[in-house]
Design a protein around this motif. Structure first.
Motif, PDB file in Angstrom:
ATOM      1  N   PHE A 101      10.622   1.160 -11.966  1.00  0.00           N
ATOM      2  CA  PHE A 101      10.514   0.655 -10.596  1.00  0.00           C
ATOM      3  C   PHE A 101      11.442  -0.530 -10.352  1.00  0.00           C
ATOM      4  O   PHE A 101      11.615  -1.378 -11.225  1.00  0.00           O
ATOM      5  CB  PHE A 101       9.080   0.203 -10.310  1.00  0.00           C
ATOM      6  CG  PHE A 101       8.121   1.341 -10.101  1.00  0.00           C
ATOM      7  CD1 PHE A 101       7.590   1.608  -8.849  1.00  0.00           C
ATOM      8  CD2 PHE A 101       7.742   2.161 -11.155  1.00  0.00           C
ATOM      9  CE1 PHE A 101       6.713   2.656  -8.647  1.00  0.00           C
ATOM     10  CE2 PHE A 101       6.859   3.208 -10.969  1.00  0.00           C
ATOM     11  CZ  PHE A 101       6.342   3.463  -9.716  1.00  0.00           C
ATOM     12  N   ILE A 102      12.012  -0.570  -9.156  1.00  0.00           N
ATOM     13  CA  ILE A 102      12.692  -1.778  -8.709  1.00  0.00           C
ATOM     14  C   ILE A 102      11.666  -2.612  -7.960  1.00  0.00           C
ATOM     15  O   ILE A 102      10.876  -2.088  -7.161  1.00  0.00           O
ATOM     16  CB  ILE A 102      13.908  -1.458  -7.819  1.00  0.00           C
ATOM     17  CG1 ILE A 102      14.643  -2.754  -7.458  1.00  0.00           C
ATOM     18  CG2 ILE A 102      13.508  -0.670  -6.575  1.00  0.00           C
ATOM     19  CD1 ILE A 102      15.983  -2.517  -6.768  1.00  0.00           C
ATOM     20  N   HIS A 103      11.635  -3.905  -8.239  1.00  0.00           N
ATOM     21  CA  HIS A 103      10.654  -4.779  -7.602  1.00  0.00           C
ATOM     22  C   HIS A 103      10.987  -4.970  -6.124  1.00  0.00           C
ATOM     23  O   HIS A 103      12.148  -4.901  -5.709  1.00  0.00           O
ATOM     24  CB  HIS A 103      10.605  -6.119  -8.322  1.00  0.00           C
ATOM     25  CG  HIS A 103      10.014  -6.034  -9.691  1.00  0.00           C
ATOM     26  ND1 HIS A 103       9.650  -7.135 -10.426  1.00  0.00           N
ATOM     27  CD2 HIS A 103       9.702  -4.955 -10.468  1.00  0.00           C
ATOM     28  CE1 HIS A 103       9.153  -6.752 -11.579  1.00  0.00           C
ATOM     29  NE2 HIS A 103       9.186  -5.432 -11.635  1.00  0.00           N
ATOM     30  N   ALA A 104       9.954  -5.228  -5.359  1.00  0.00           N
ATOM     31  CA  ALA A 104      10.117  -5.339  -3.909  1.00  0.00           C
ATOM     32  C   ALA A 104      11.116  -6.424  -3.527  1.00  0.00           C
ATOM     33  O   ALA A 104      11.991  -6.212  -2.664  1.00  0.00           O
ATOM     34  CB  ALA A 104       8.750  -5.625  -3.262  1.00  0.00           C
ATOM     35  N   GLY A 107       0.793  -1.221   0.000  1.00  0.00           N
ATOM     36  CA  GLY A 107       0.000   0.000   0.000  1.00  0.00           C
ATOM     37  C   GLY A 107       0.827   1.273   0.000  1.00  0.00           C
ATOM     38  O   GLY A 107       0.317   2.355  -0.307  1.00  0.00           O
ATOM     39  N   LYS A 108       2.119   1.163   0.308  1.00  0.00           N
ATOM     40  CA  LYS A 108       2.999   2.336   0.316  1.00  0.00           C
ATOM     41  C   LYS A 108       3.580   2.638  -1.064  1.00  0.00           C
ATOM     42  O   LYS A 108       4.174   3.696  -1.275  1.00  0.00           O
ATOM     43  CB  LYS A 108       4.154   2.108   1.296  1.00  0.00           C
ATOM     44  CG  LYS A 108       3.729   1.850   2.733  1.00  0.00           C
ATOM     45  CD  LYS A 108       4.936   1.497   3.593  1.00  0.00           C
ATOM     46  CE  LYS A 108       4.533   1.120   5.008  1.00  0.00           C
ATOM     47  NZ  LYS A 108       5.700   0.706   5.827  1.00  0.00           N
ATOM     48  N   ARG A 119       0.876  -1.434 -10.480  1.00  0.00           N
ATOM     49  CA  ARG A 119       0.778  -2.582  -9.586  1.00  0.00           C
ATOM     50  C   ARG A 119       1.588  -2.324  -8.327  1.00  0.00           C
ATOM     51  O   ARG A 119       2.751  -1.942  -8.396  1.00  0.00           O
ATOM     52  CB  ARG A 119       1.277  -3.853 -10.276  1.00  0.00           C
ATOM     53  CG  ARG A 119       1.352  -5.061  -9.348  1.00  0.00           C
ATOM     54  CD  ARG A 119       1.469  -6.353 -10.087  1.00  0.00           C
ATOM     55  NE  ARG A 119       0.213  -6.703 -10.734  1.00  0.00           N
ATOM     56  CZ  ARG A 119      -0.020  -7.865 -11.336  1.00  0.00           C
ATOM     57  NH1 ARG A 119       0.932  -8.769 -11.390  1.00  0.00           N
ATOM     58  NH2 ARG A 119      -1.179  -8.118 -11.885  1.00  0.00           N
ATOM     59  N   GLN A 120       0.963  -2.553  -7.191  1.00  0.00           N
ATOM     60  CA  GLN A 120       1.621  -2.362  -5.905  1.00  0.00           C
ATOM     61  C   GLN A 120       1.982  -3.720  -5.318  1.00  0.00           C
ATOM     62  O   GLN A 120       1.114  -4.563  -5.107  1.00  0.00           O
ATOM     63  CB  GLN A 120       0.696  -1.601  -4.950  1.00  0.00           C
ATOM     64  CG  GLN A 120       0.363  -0.182  -5.432  1.00  0.00           C
ATOM     65  CD  GLN A 120      -0.635   0.506  -4.535  1.00  0.00           C
ATOM     66  OE1 GLN A 120      -1.708  -0.016  -4.280  1.00  0.00           O
ATOM     67  NE2 GLN A 120      -0.286   1.697  -4.057  1.00  0.00           N
ATOM     68  N   ILE A 121       3.260  -3.909  -5.055  1.00  0.00           N
ATOM     69  CA  ILE A 121       3.762  -5.181  -4.541  1.00  0.00           C
ATOM     70  C   ILE A 121       4.512  -4.940  -3.236  1.00  0.00           C
ATOM     71  O   ILE A 121       5.334  -4.023  -3.135  1.00  0.00           O
ATOM     72  CB  ILE A 121       4.734  -5.856  -5.541  1.00  0.00           C
ATOM     73  CG1 ILE A 121       4.085  -5.987  -6.917  1.00  0.00           C
ATOM     74  CG2 ILE A 121       5.179  -7.222  -5.005  1.00  0.00           C
ATOM     75  CD1 ILE A 121       2.919  -6.927  -6.974  1.00  0.00           C
ATOM     76  N   GLY A 122       4.218  -5.760  -2.243  1.00  0.00           N
ATOM     77  CA  GLY A 122       4.936  -5.696  -0.985  1.00  0.00           C
ATOM     78  C   GLY A 122       5.599  -7.019  -0.682  1.00  0.00           C
ATOM     79  O   GLY A 122       5.132  -8.073  -1.122  1.00  0.00           O
ATOM     80  N   ILE A 151      10.494 -15.644   2.174  1.00  0.00           N
ATOM     81  CA  ILE A 151      10.019 -14.354   1.693  1.00  0.00           C
ATOM     82  C   ILE A 151       8.513 -14.434   1.464  1.00  0.00           C
ATOM     83  O   ILE A 151       8.016 -15.398   0.882  1.00  0.00           O
ATOM     84  CB  ILE A 151      10.750 -13.898   0.406  1.00  0.00           C
ATOM     85  CG1 ILE A 151      10.353 -12.453   0.067  1.00  0.00           C
ATOM     86  CG2 ILE A 151      10.524 -14.842  -0.748  1.00  0.00           C
ATOM     87  CD1 ILE A 151      11.243 -11.810  -0.987  1.00  0.00           C
ATOM     88  N   TYR A 152       7.808 -13.460   1.990  1.00  0.00           N
ATOM     89  CA  TYR A 152       6.371 -13.332   1.785  1.00  0.00           C
ATOM     90  C   TYR A 152       6.177 -12.199   0.781  1.00  0.00           C
ATOM     91  O   TYR A 152       6.624 -11.073   1.017  1.00  0.00           O
ATOM     92  CB  TYR A 152       5.660 -13.003   3.096  1.00  0.00           C
ATOM     93  CG  TYR A 152       5.671 -14.128   4.104  1.00  0.00           C
ATOM     94  CD1 TYR A 152       4.545 -14.926   4.299  1.00  0.00           C
ATOM     95  CD2 TYR A 152       6.810 -14.396   4.861  1.00  0.00           C
ATOM     96  CE1 TYR A 152       4.555 -15.958   5.228  1.00  0.00           C
ATOM     97  CE2 TYR A 152       6.831 -15.437   5.783  1.00  0.00           C
ATOM     98  CZ  TYR A 152       5.698 -16.212   5.958  1.00  0.00           C
ATOM     99  OH  TYR A 152       5.705 -17.242   6.868  1.00  0.00           O
ATOM    100  N   VAL A 153       5.529 -12.500  -0.334  1.00  0.00           N
ATOM    101  CA  VAL A 153       5.332 -11.486  -1.371  1.00  0.00           C
ATOM    102  C   VAL A 153       3.872 -11.529  -1.821  1.00  0.00           C
ATOM    103  O   VAL A 153       3.285 -12.601  -1.979  1.00  0.00           O
ATOM    104  CB  VAL A 153       6.311 -11.712  -2.555  1.00  0.00           C
ATOM    105  CG1 VAL A 153       6.149 -13.084  -3.174  1.00  0.00           C
ATOM    106  CG2 VAL A 153       6.183 -10.621  -3.590  1.00  0.00           C
ATOM    107  N   THR A 154       3.286 -10.358  -1.972  1.00  0.00           N
ATOM    108  CA  THR A 154       1.850 -10.298  -2.261  1.00  0.00           C
ATOM    109  C   THR A 154       1.491 -10.960  -3.582  1.00  0.00           C
ATOM    110  O   THR A 154       0.445 -11.600  -3.691  1.00  0.00           O
ATOM    111  CB  THR A 154       1.372  -8.833  -2.268  1.00  0.00           C
ATOM    112  OG1 THR A 154       2.206  -8.065  -3.142  1.00  0.00           O
ATOM    113  CG2 THR A 154       1.440  -8.244  -0.869  1.00  0.00           C
ATOM    114  N   THR A 155       2.353 -10.818  -4.579  1.00  0.00           N
ATOM    115  CA  THR A 155       2.108 -11.398  -5.892  1.00  0.00           C
ATOM    116  C   THR A 155       3.277 -12.299  -6.275  1.00  0.00           C
ATOM    117  O   THR A 155       4.434 -11.971  -5.997  1.00  0.00           O
ATOM    118  CB  THR A 155       1.934 -10.295  -6.961  1.00  0.00           C
ATOM    119  OG1 THR A 155       0.828  -9.470  -6.585  1.00  0.00           O
ATOM    120  CG2 THR A 155       1.653 -10.888  -8.328  1.00  0.00           C
TER     121      THR A 155
END
Length: 278
Positions: A202-205, A147-148, A154-157, A225-229
């Protein structure tokens, strides 16, 4: 009589098995002069001349193989039972030279082309879908990080965890600074979903976390690692060589060979089911 029309840029088992399957057919191997009329195919620098391919297959005992060039295309006009692999070269050739013909396109992976490279592949988790409270909590933190992100596309955390403790967390962000995409735009916006994901400001999370771990001396060997997508192909490669042993994800598909890369490094893949997800 059946006719198999095919582009063979390099010899491997897949082509041998296909030729064995259609050994009773007349086989035409597309000449590079025909193939290179198709956009971007001139980039396939590994591609063998059709004559060399025929010599190799004849050495294996195959017969009824010819080269299909621009100057002998009339030879295939009399055939009605035409078979071609389901790939970009076949489709483009058929559109240009086989209009009105009933062609059977067979689904047989032989090489990466522009279509299957963008295909969304469903990921098969190694375990039952996790509904463990800790996993849901970590995935929730990953979504909070997502969300940040200032990325409208696309928002990835992502969160890296080891021995039950969060080592670091982050989200995809533009470089060299947070508003660069709002000033100049993002080249990624010129492409559809699944295309040219590397052409992005963008650099990916995941990549950012792994790089920061290296910079700060944080040991992530054996971590999760926990990743949203589900990770993209580039991030999957970074994860594979980082020492991370488990990938938890909530949504998304595997593009290109991302899942295969992770599995080849014995990385466990687990989908986390949140209360509001299916």
């Amino acid at each position: 009589m059946k006719v198999l029309i095919i582009y063979v840029p390099a010899l491997h088992k897949g082509y041998v098995e296909l030729f064995e399957k259609y050994s009773d057919a007349q086989i035409y191997i597309l000449d590079l002069g025909v193939v290179r009329d198709i956009p971007r195919m001139e980039r396939d620098i590994r591609a063998l001349e059709a004559n060399y391919v025929i010599k190799a297959f004849e050495g294996m005992g195959f017969s009824n193989i010819k080269v299909l060039r621009k100057n002998n295309l009339s030879e295939i006009k009399g055939y009605n039972d035409i078979i071609m692999p389901e790939e970009d070269v076949s489709r483009e050739f058929a559109k240009k030279y086989l209009q009105g013909k009933d062609i059977k396109f067979i689904d047989n992976f032989l090489r990466w082309d522009k279509d299957n490279a963008k295909k969304k592949n469903v990921v098969t988790a190694d375990e039952e879908i996790s509904e463990d409270e800790f996993d849901k909590k970590m995935m929730g933190e990953a979504f909070q990080e997502a969300g940040k992100s200032p990325d409208w596309w696309r928002q990835i955390g992502a969160v890296i965890v080891k021995d039950g403790k969060v080592l670091m967390s982050g989200f995809n962000r533009p470089l060299p600074f947070d508003q660069i995409h709002n000033i100049l735009g993002d080249p990624r916006s010129n492409f559809d979903y699944g295309e040219s994901h590397e052409l992005c400001k963008f650099i990916h999370a995941e990549a950012a976390l792994i790089a920061n771990a290296a910079k700060n001396g944080v040991k992530i060997n054996g971590a999760s690692i926990y990743v949203t997508t589900f990770p993209c192909p580039s991030c999957a490669k970074s994860i594979a060589v980082s020492g991370i042993k488990k990938v938890y994800y909530s949504e998304g598909y595997s593009l290109l060979d991302a899942e295969d890369v992770l599995r080849s490094f014995k990385i466990e893949i687990i989908r986390v089911k949140l209360s509001n997800s299916s």
